[in-house]
Design an enzyme around this catalytic site. Structure first.
Site, PDB file in Angstrom:
ATOM      1  N   GLU A  46      70.099  33.099   9.825  1.00 59.90           N
ATOM      2  CA  GLU A  46      70.034  31.850   9.067  1.00 59.90           C
ATOM      3  C   GLU A  46      71.161  31.760   8.042  1.00 59.90           C
ATOM      4  OE1 GLU A  46      65.640  33.240   9.302  1.00 59.90           O
ATOM      5  OE2 GLU A  46      67.644  34.117   9.573  1.00 59.90           O
ATOM      6  N   ARG A 179      72.583  49.175  29.352  1.00 59.32           N
ATOM      7  CA  ARG A 179      72.821  50.262  28.398  1.00 59.32           C
ATOM      8  C   ARG A 179      73.330  49.714  27.072  1.00 59.32           C
ATOM      9  NH1 ARG A 179      76.176  54.717  32.026  1.00 59.32           N
ATOM     10  NH2 ARG A 179      74.430  55.452  33.337  1.00 59.32           N
ATOM     11  N   GLY A 276      65.469  61.729  35.683  1.00 61.67           N
ATOM     12  CA  GLY A 276      65.105  61.555  37.081  1.00 61.67           C
ATOM     13  C   GLY A 276      63.624  61.284  37.316  1.00 61.67           C
TER      14      GLY A 276
END
Length: 344
Positions: A46, A179, A276
């Site tokens: 703002e 990312r 993983g």
């Protein structure tokens, strides 16, 4: 409001501990001011939009994605006070601020001086935009996005471990964009040691927005005499186990945590989990995944390595109703589906 939300996305992953907010000021059907929360949380959206609008803000309509703050801060004035001084005719707000220092007080302050206030406009989209801030407020931890890149039959690698590359260039570029929108990224220790991923952002113009890197591991750390878990112990390039061209290059550190529950202590409101399979399963088992990115390549691998291990379901019925799809698109030949965890 949609334009304000688009502006807010420019600050995502860079404004913590403040929310990423967007603001657009319109007068006589013309945009006279716009802004978004800057890196580090200040200036607020703002404040920037009002500065740009100047006197044109008088009698205008202000669209802002979060209720203007009403509390005093050493870092800057309260946005509700700035709006009162600027005298717009109307302020349209997507979400009220859950911060108890503002919650409802910003709206009340505007209405007290005769400014018309509307709330709840594109509220669902605003909650999605500020998911990191809201998740930290509600659960005391970062908002977690889990990325999975699989074949059509759900594999992330061949049986011998070969995994480069499952998806194509467009999908991998999209991962780098994701990312850049997170303060922290995490992989399991097995993925770190076997693949030596760089975990950075390699898109032109966004290289400076690489997230801080973390490894999930319950192994003991030699610097600590082998007598306690890694948790937040530094695993940097001076440790011979973490050397290599694609490992830490000296100037960037990799830290370790011992459990998914340790993410509450991470200096981030947005955490990107890349794998993983055991790490993905651990986060799902702990019910800590808020958003799922599923990239699927049009290939079949057959006997390979599955994307997930055991995730703790007691019955098939427990699997239903947990996820809702919020987006789907093609990235070259690969398909991307985005899911959100269905929570109350």
């Amino acid at each position: 409001m949609a334009a304000a939300l688009a502006l807010a996305e420019r600050g995502r992953g860079r404004t913590a501990p403040n929310p990423n907010v967007g603001c657009v000021i319109v007068k006589d059907a013309r945009v006279v001011g716009r802004g978004w929360t800057q890196a580090g949380g200040r200036p607020h959206a703002e404040a920037l939009a009002l500065e740009q609008a100047g006197e044109a803000a008088r009698g205008a309509t202000v669209y802002v994605t979060l209720e203007p703050c009403a509390h005093l801060s050493e870092r800057g004035p309260a946005c509700a006070d700035l709006l009162v001084a600027a005298k717009p005719e109307r302020v349209v707000i997507a979400l009220t601020d859950p911060d108890e220092r503002t919650n409802g007080q910003g709206v009340a302050r505007l209405r007290t001086v005769g400014i018309v206030v509307a709330t709840g406009v594109l509220a669902t989209e605003a909650r999605r935009s500020m998911a990191g801030f809201l998740t930290r407020r509600r659960f005391g931890r970062p908002h977690v996005t889990l990325k999975l890149a699989t074949s059509l039959d759900g594999m992330i690698a061949r049986a011998d471990g070969e995994s480069r590359w499952i998806t194509g260039d467009a999908a991998r570029a999209h991962v780098h964009l994701e990312r850049s929108r997170h303060e922290a990224i995490l992989v399991g220790r097995g993925t770190w040691e076997s693949d030596r991923p760089r975990l950075d952002v390699r898109l032109a113009g966004l290289e400076g927005r690489s997230p801080r890197r973390f490894v999930l591991s319950s192994a003991r750390h030699p610097r600590e005499g082998g007598d306690r878990l890694t948790e937040t112990s530094a695993l940097d390039s001076s440790d011979p186990r973490f050397r290599g061209d694609d490992a830490v290059r000296g100037e960037r550190r990799v830290d370790g945590i011992a459990s998914p529950r340790d993410i509450a202590s991470l200096p981030a409101d947005h955490l990107f989990v890349e794998g993983g399979a055991r790490t993905a399963a651990a986060f799902l088992s702990a019910d800590l995944v808020d958003r799922l990115l599923l990239y699927r390549a049009p290939i079949l691998i057959g006997a390979g390595r599955s994307a997930l291990g055991e995730i703790g379901l007691a019955s098939l019925a427990e699997a239903h109703g947990r996820w809702r799809r919020v987006d789907a698109r093609m990235l070259g030949n690969d398909a991307l589906e985005v899911y959100e965890r269905a929570r109350d």
